[in-house]
Design a protein around this motif. Structure first.
Motif, PDB file in Angstrom:
ATOM      1  N   SER A   1     -13.488 -42.660  11.097  1.00 14.17           N
ATOM      2  CA  SER A   1     -14.297 -43.719  10.477  1.00 14.17           C
ATOM      3  C   SER A   1     -15.785 -43.458  10.695  1.00 14.17           C
ATOM      4  O   SER A   1     -16.600 -43.607   9.767  1.00 14.17           O
ATOM      5  CB  SER A   1     -13.920 -45.080  11.066  1.00 14.17           C
TER       6      SER A   1
ATOM      7  N   LYS B   1     -17.035 -40.707   8.399  1.00 15.68           N
ATOM      8  CA  LYS B   1     -17.239 -41.176   7.020  1.00 15.68           C
ATOM      9  C   LYS B   1     -18.522 -41.996   6.897  1.00 15.68           C
ATOM     10  O   LYS B   1     -19.256 -41.886   5.897  1.00 15.68           O
ATOM     11  CB  LYS B   1     -16.033 -42.004   6.580  1.00 15.68           C
TER      12      LYS B   1
ATOM     13  N   GLN C   1      -7.388 -34.456   6.186  1.00 15.43           N
ATOM     14  CA  GLN C   1      -8.641 -35.140   5.857  1.00 15.43           C
ATOM     15  C   GLN C   1      -9.722 -34.900   6.907  1.00 15.43           C
ATOM     16  O   GLN C   1     -10.908 -34.853   6.570  1.00 15.43           O
ATOM     17  CB  GLN C   1      -8.415 -36.651   5.701  1.00 15.43           C
TER      18      GLN C   1
ATOM     19  N   TYR D   1     -17.608 -44.970   2.116  1.00 14.09           N
ATOM     20  CA  TYR D   1     -17.413 -43.539   1.860  1.00 14.09           C
ATOM     21  C   TYR D   1     -17.025 -43.276   0.405  1.00 14.09           C
ATOM     22  O   TYR D   1     -17.613 -42.418  -0.266  1.00 14.09           O
ATOM     23  CB  TYR D   1     -16.331 -43.025   2.809  1.00 14.09           C
TER      24      TYR D   1
ATOM     25  N   TYR E   1     -12.403 -49.276  10.095  1.00 16.97           N
ATOM     26  CA  TYR E   1     -11.769 -48.306   9.193  1.00 16.97           C
ATOM     27  C   TYR E   1     -11.914 -48.754   7.732  1.00 16.97           C
ATOM     28  O   TYR E   1     -12.207 -47.947   6.846  1.00 16.97           O
ATOM     29  CB  TYR E   1     -10.302 -48.146   9.569  1.00 16.97           C
ATOM     30  N   LYS E   2     -11.720 -50.042   7.470  1.00 23.25           N
ATOM     31  CA  LYS E   2     -11.850 -50.555   6.101  1.00 23.25           C
ATOM     32  C   LYS E   2     -13.279 -50.416   5.595  1.00 23.25           C
ATOM     33  O   LYS E   2     -13.516 -49.993   4.462  1.00 23.25           O
ATOM     34  CB  LYS E   2     -11.408 -52.021   6.042  1.00 23.25           C
TER      35      LYS E   2
ATOM     36  N   ASN F   1     -14.079 -46.751   4.796  1.00 21.53           N
ATOM     37  CA  ASN F   1     -13.494 -46.317   3.525  1.00 21.53           C
ATOM     38  C   ASN F   1     -14.291 -46.845   2.342  1.00 21.53           C
ATOM     39  O   ASN F   1     -14.532 -46.130   1.360  1.00 21.53           O
ATOM     40  CB  ASN F   1     -12.044 -46.797   3.426  1.00 21.53           C
ATOM     41  N   TYR F   2     -14.683 -48.098   2.439  1.00 20.62           N
ATOM     42  CA  TYR F   2     -15.439 -48.705   1.343  1.00 20.62           C
ATOM     43  C   TYR F   2     -16.770 -47.978   1.141  1.00 20.62           C
ATOM     44  O   TYR F   2     -17.134 -47.619   0.015  1.00 20.62           O
ATOM     45  CB  TYR F   2     -15.683 -50.188   1.639  1.00 20.62           C
TER      46      TYR F   2
END
Length: 609
Positions: free
Chosen positions: A528, A531, A558, A498, A491-492, A495-496
């Motif tokens: 995730s 993204k 989202q 994306y 997930y981290k 996000n980074y």
């Protein structure tokens, strides 16, 4: 399995050091999980057993194995199940061997009276340290952020009203206090003519229980009290009145200090609506039952509940007409019996039914003791939480069952004593060493997970992604915490990549996420993946995975937004239409400012490449 006529004080001393260690250890590199590092105290027990084997070997003591064919048959049956009907064989085999050793060790060496006093003392210490931690936070003193405090306590970074205790979770912490509460009641019943001040410790523990705001603690106390009254345990109305008075005094003390469980129940009733945790529990319970009935013979496999839960939560919410807003990734069904049923099907149902029947026949109706209260409390909590999946409490539960069995159930005519040779001791030591190596591996792995997560910064993200992919590309997840950790890290990374438009990161992590989705059906994972593929400009796959996430949890904006965005990008590319003609310009500018849309994704005419 090893026993002497008189338990060795050497062994008992080491064991109770282990019991204290079990409740109070809190290592910094497990801080983020809010869980005590269970590998550490499992390692302590394994090594205590190893030390004793070495002690027996070199002291040339006469040692025997007490073989009970009934127990042996049950162990063989469980081993068969673990080997042939379980994906994560090594992890669950290791846990089974350790608990089997603990059960046999308890029968041989643990004295019921010593265990009784130890639990009372541990509950007092546990509550005292928990209140210190609670008081510091209530006064705005965040001393728990220091390394020393993290070693002992569980810390949070926001004020709270509940006494969460050293376990970092009020329900689990209240259970250990309930054990001390009923242990002290049994001490009162067994002592004649106690002066009034000897009831103060009972009020003190009751205060701690109320401060946890645990509703299941109230249920457990009421149910166990009622059982004791119906079974005519209390011999003196005068003592019973003093016990009730001390409990009520504990409630008033908790109300004077902070927010109590009674006030929490009253506020929920006054609002006229159930809280989120109730909705979640109903959903998890129904989902686990449906999962078990869908796979009735052998369930979804040990540890399978967490993998398949994401396929059931939405259907359950629609069936039960419950809200569906806060069902995040979880490891537990908040009902140990339902989770065992989901994992192992009819096998668990039969075993659980047999164990409950045995307990009620032997441990409850034959003679009511403090152990009966302990097991009743565990039974209540296991219906609303996960104490049998939380190793510190699970170990106390196994010891309690072993002592009940030792007192009332170990009378089998098919029990025999056999002398143990030194060769057999060497074989047993080898088994314990294997367990030792396995849990050391878990211990070091979890440290590496924490270290990796902590050091994951923008400066080294590419190297971190490569390292993560190289070490976690497989489907074999070794423990529940590793399984949850992988989901968090994916997930981290998503996000980074994306929000900063880093397709090079997405290309590294996407194969890991796709492979991991075979063992995790949670909506956050599919988001995730959406993204990651959006960043890689594979909009068809991004739409596919965003739709899966949306179908699993349609109330998250989202998910729908990303699905819509992927569709817009595909239309722009296919029809040569500028993005701003497919969405309002202000929305386009917002996405561009957030980093979701980047000039590398479209040409000067705002048409997707």
């Amino acid at each position: 399995m090893l026993f002497n006529e008189k338990p060795s004080s050497f062994v008992r001393g080491f064991f109770f050091i282990f019991l204290f260690f079990l409740l109070f250890i809190k290592l910094p590199f497990f801080y983020e999980y809010n869980y005590i590092s269970f590998e550490s105290f499992l390692l302590v027990f394994v090594n205590i057993y190893l030390i004793y084997i070495a002690y027996v070997f070199y002291s040339n003591q006469t040692v025997k194995i007490k073989l009970n064919l009934y127990r042996f048959f049950i162990y063989v049956l469980i081993l068969f199940f673990l080997i042939f009907l379980n994906d994560d064989q090594i992890y669950h085999l290791s846990m089974f061997l350790l608990l089997a050793l603990l059960f046999e060790f308890s029968i041989s060496f643990i004295d019921s009276k010593t265990f009784f006093y130890s639990i009372i003392l541990l509950s007092f210490l546990f509550l005292t340290f928990s209140i210190i931690e609670y008081s510091l936070y209530s006064n705005g003193i965040y001393i728990l952020d220091s390394k020393i405090a993290k070693f002992v306590f569980v810390g949070l970074h926001e004020p709270r009203r509940s006494l969460i205790g050293l376990f970092g979770q009020q329900n689990l912490s209240s259970l250990i206090l309930c054990l001390g509460f009923f242990g002290y009641i049994h001490l009162i019943e067994e002592t004649a003519d106690l002066p009034w001040y000897r009831y103060i410790p009972l009020a003190y523990i009751a205060m701690g229980i109320f401060l946890t705001t645990s509703r299941m603690a109230i249920v457990a106390i009421c149910f166990t009290f009622l059982s004791m009254i119906l079974l005519k345990y209390f011999q003196s109305i005068k003592k019973l009145s003093k016990i009730i008075a001390a409990s009520v005094a504990g409630y008033f003390l908790s109300s004077a200090i902070g927010y109590s469980s009674v006030e929490k129940i009253s506020s929920i009733n006054a609002s006229g609506a159930a809280d989120v945790s109730s909705y979640m529990r109903f959903n998890y319970w129904f989902s686990s039952l449906k999962m078990g009935f869908d796979n009735l013979p052998f369930g979804v496999g040990l540890g399978g509940f967490k993998k398949h839960l994401g396929d059931y939560t939405l259907k359950t919410a629609e069936t039960l007409k419950l809200g569906y807003s806060s069902f995040d990734q979880t490891l537990w069904a908040h009902n140990d019996f339902f989770q065992f049923f989901a994992d192992t099907g009819i096998f668990a149902l039969l075993v659980i039914t047999a164990c409950i029947f045995w307990f009620f026949k032997i441990g409850l109706f034959k003679k009511y003791t403090y152990l009966s209260s302990f097991v009743l409390v565990f039974f209540i909590y296991a219906n609303f939480s996960y104490p049998l999946h939380f190793p510190p409490l699970m170990i106390i539960f196994v010891i309690s069952l072993a002592l009940i069995y030792k007192e009332y159930g170990n009378k089998s005519p098919v029990s025999s004593d056999y002398h143990v040779t030194k060769f057999a001791l060497i074989i047993l030591a080898g088994l314990v060493i294997v367990l030792n190596i396995y849990f050391i591996n878990h211990f070091t792995n979890n440290y590496q997970y924490y270290k990796f997560n902590r050091n994951l910064t923008n400066s080294n993200v590419v190297e971190s992604a490569k390292h993560f992919a190289a070490n976690h590309i497989g489907e074999n997840i070794n423990s529940p915490y590793e399984w949850l950790f992988i989901n968090d890290v994916i997930y981290k990374f998503s996000n980074y990549s994306y929000f900063k438009n880093k397709p090079e990161i997405a290309k590294i992590i996407a194969p890991v996420a796709v492979n991991y989705s075979k063992v995790n059906a949670n909506h956050t994972l599919y988001y995730s993946m959406a993204k990651l593929f959006f960043t890689m400009q594979e909009y068809n796959k991004a739409k596919k995975y965003a739709r899966i996430a949306f179908n699993k949890k349609p109330n998250i904006d989202q998910y729908y937004t990303l699905m819509h965005m992927a569709e817009v990008m595909m239309i722009s590319k296919r029809e040569n239409i500028p993005i701003t003609e497919l969405m309002p310009e202000d929305v386009f500018l917002d996405y561009e400012s957030e980093g979701v849309l980047h000039e590398s994704q479209y040409d000067s005419n705002l048409i997707v490449k």
